[in-house]
Design an enzyme around this catalytic site. Structure first.
Site, mmCIF file in Angstrom:
data_model
loop_
_atom_site.group_PDB
_atom_site.id
_atom_site.type_symbol
_atom_site.label_atom_id
_atom_site.label_comp_id
_atom_site.label_asym_id
_atom_site.label_seq_id
_atom_site.Cartn_x
_atom_site.Cartn_y
_atom_site.Cartn_z
ATOM 1 C CB SER A 1 -2.738 12.559 1.389
ATOM 2 O OG SER A 1 -3.920 12.653 2.158
ATOM 3 C CG ASP A 2 -0.926 7.394 0.518
ATOM 4 O OD1 ASP A 2 -0.797 7.901 1.652
ATOM 5 O OD2 ASP A 2 0.027 6.949 -0.135
#
Length: 172
Positions: A24-25
């Protein structure tokens, strides 16, 4: 039931996964390219459920490279979500193989009961749809020459046919 009708009745195999932080960012949303890795997990686990694995295929001289990928993003997966990668064979011949995928966010209860379960078209897949996709593959030798799977690995050919059809109908 004819072979054509049987090939349109999908048999889905589930591979559960928890979204990892690295996928994920900073906003906690899964980076889009990770879905392609998840497609690979789905097809690898499907082949494992059929009684084979990629290592043994490759040791026996057969490779299955991707020649085309499509993905449609519906809703984002997020860090720590429980997801299942549902995988089905949609087209299968002696030379080629196509998979279709649905990545779904699932409940903890559904997540625990995924491995080894097979869903048919009559079943509703659990969870919220996040991404759909298709990959197309061709069977090749270790020299990257096309091969007929039914001739070089007939046991794998039979296992995949059974995974797709439930063991019914004539082989393509």
């Amino acid at each position: 039931m004819t072979q054509e009708e049987k090939q349109t009745e999908l048999r889905w195999y589930g591979a559960p996964l928890r979204v990892r932080y690295q996928e994920s960012d900073q906003m906690g949303v899964v980076y889009h390219a990770n879905y392609l890795n998840w497609f690979e997990i789905g097809r690898t686990e499907m082949i494992r459920q059929a009684g084979f694995n990629y290592r043994s295929m490759e040791e026996r001289g057969v490779l299955l490279p991707v020649i085309e990928i499509n993905a449609k993003y519906v809703s984002p997966a997020r860090y720590d979500d429980l997801i299942t990668i549902y995988t089905a064979i949609t087209d299968f011949s002696r030379l080629r193989l196509n998979y279709t995928y649905e990545v779904r966010r699932v409940t903890a209860e559904d997540h625990k009961s995924q491995i080894g379960k097979v869903w048919t078209q009559a079943d509703t897949l659990p969870g919220e749809l996040l991404v759909t996709g298709v990959t197309r593959h061709v069977w090749v030798s270790t020299e990257w020459k096309p091969v007929r799977l039914d001739q070089v690995l007939p046991d794998l050919y039979t296992a995949l046919w059974s995974a797709m059809t439930g063991g019914e109908g004539e082989k393509a």
